[in-house]
Design a protein around this motif. Structure first.
Motif, short mmCIF file in Angstrom:
data_model
loop_
_atom_site.label_atom_id
_atom_site.label_comp_id
_atom_site.label_asym_id
_atom_site.label_seq_id
_atom_site.Cartn_x
_atom_site.Cartn_y
_atom_site.Cartn_z
N LYS A 1 57.04 25.20 7.08
CA LYS A 1 55.74 25.81 7.37
C LYS A 1 55.27 25.44 8.76
CE LYS A 1 54.04 25.59 2.60
NZ LYS A 1 53.02 25.01 1.72
N ASN B 1 55.88 19.60 5.85
CA ASN B 1 56.73 20.63 5.24
C ASN B 1 57.48 21.30 6.38
OD1 ASN B 1 57.85 22.97 4.14
ND2 ASN B 1 56.23 23.12 2.61
N GLY C 1 52.39 16.45 -0.58
CA GLY C 1 52.23 17.84 -0.16
C GLY C 1 51.76 17.91 1.27
N SER C 2 51.80 19.11 1.83
CA SER C 2 51.33 19.28 3.21
C SER C 2 49.81 19.46 3.26
CB SER C 2 52.04 20.45 3.89
OG SER C 2 51.85 21.64 3.15
#
Length: 168
Positions: A40, A37, A7-8
């Protein structure tokens, strides 16, 4: 068994921590992979996110943190010799999105499984993008992020105020 949780984490939230703690009970080792990501705009630099996550999980013995910005998750499964990908879902929209990613990963490597852990009700409304937005308007988020993240957000708010004052 070894799992990766990509995940970021911009920033890591109590919702993320809940998923990490639950995954740590299910697997022998959990590797949190801080990734990029492409959809984003980040608040924190990757190295800052790495430090924030590392501090937030330091008391969970079977969890480690890696910073990898330039690779596909499916490749990281192989690189770290993981058995499974862990993802979190807060609601039906998250589930559909995660399902699509899981199916694409399955297409790229049929041997890799994805486990989706659903958010607890207490964490189901928490998102990093919401935290970033509230924080940008000097809102209080201390009850939904780890203490070190709240401190970093407050510092970021203070720096933003100084930049505005210097411009006027």
């Amino acid at each position: 068994m070894k799992a990766i949780f990509p995940g970021s984490f911009d920033p890591i939230t109590n919702g993320h921590l809940d998923i990490i703690k639950r995954a740590a009970r299910l697997f022998d080792q959990v590797i949190i992979v801080i990734s990029k990501n492409t959809h984003k705009n980040g608040l924190f630099l990757p190295t800052q996110r790495y430090q924030l996550v590392k501090e937030a999980v330091q008391n969970i013995k079977n969890v480690e943190v890696k910073l990898v910005q330039t690779d596909l998750t499916i490749n990281l499964v192989h690189k770290f010799k993981a058995d499974v990908i862990v993802r979190g879902a807060r609601n039906s929209q998250d589930f559909i999105y995660e399902q699509q990613i899981a199916l694409m990963n399955k297409r790229m490597d049929p041997t890799v499984e994805t486990i989706i852990l659903f958010a607890t009700p207490e964490c189901s409304y928490i998102s990093s993008s919401l935290i970033r937005e509230i924080s940008s308007f000097n809102g209080k988020v201390a009850n939904v992020v780890p203490k070190n993240v709240n401190q970093a957000l407050l510092k970021n708010q203070s720096n933003s105020k100084q930049e505005i004052n210097n411009e006027t």
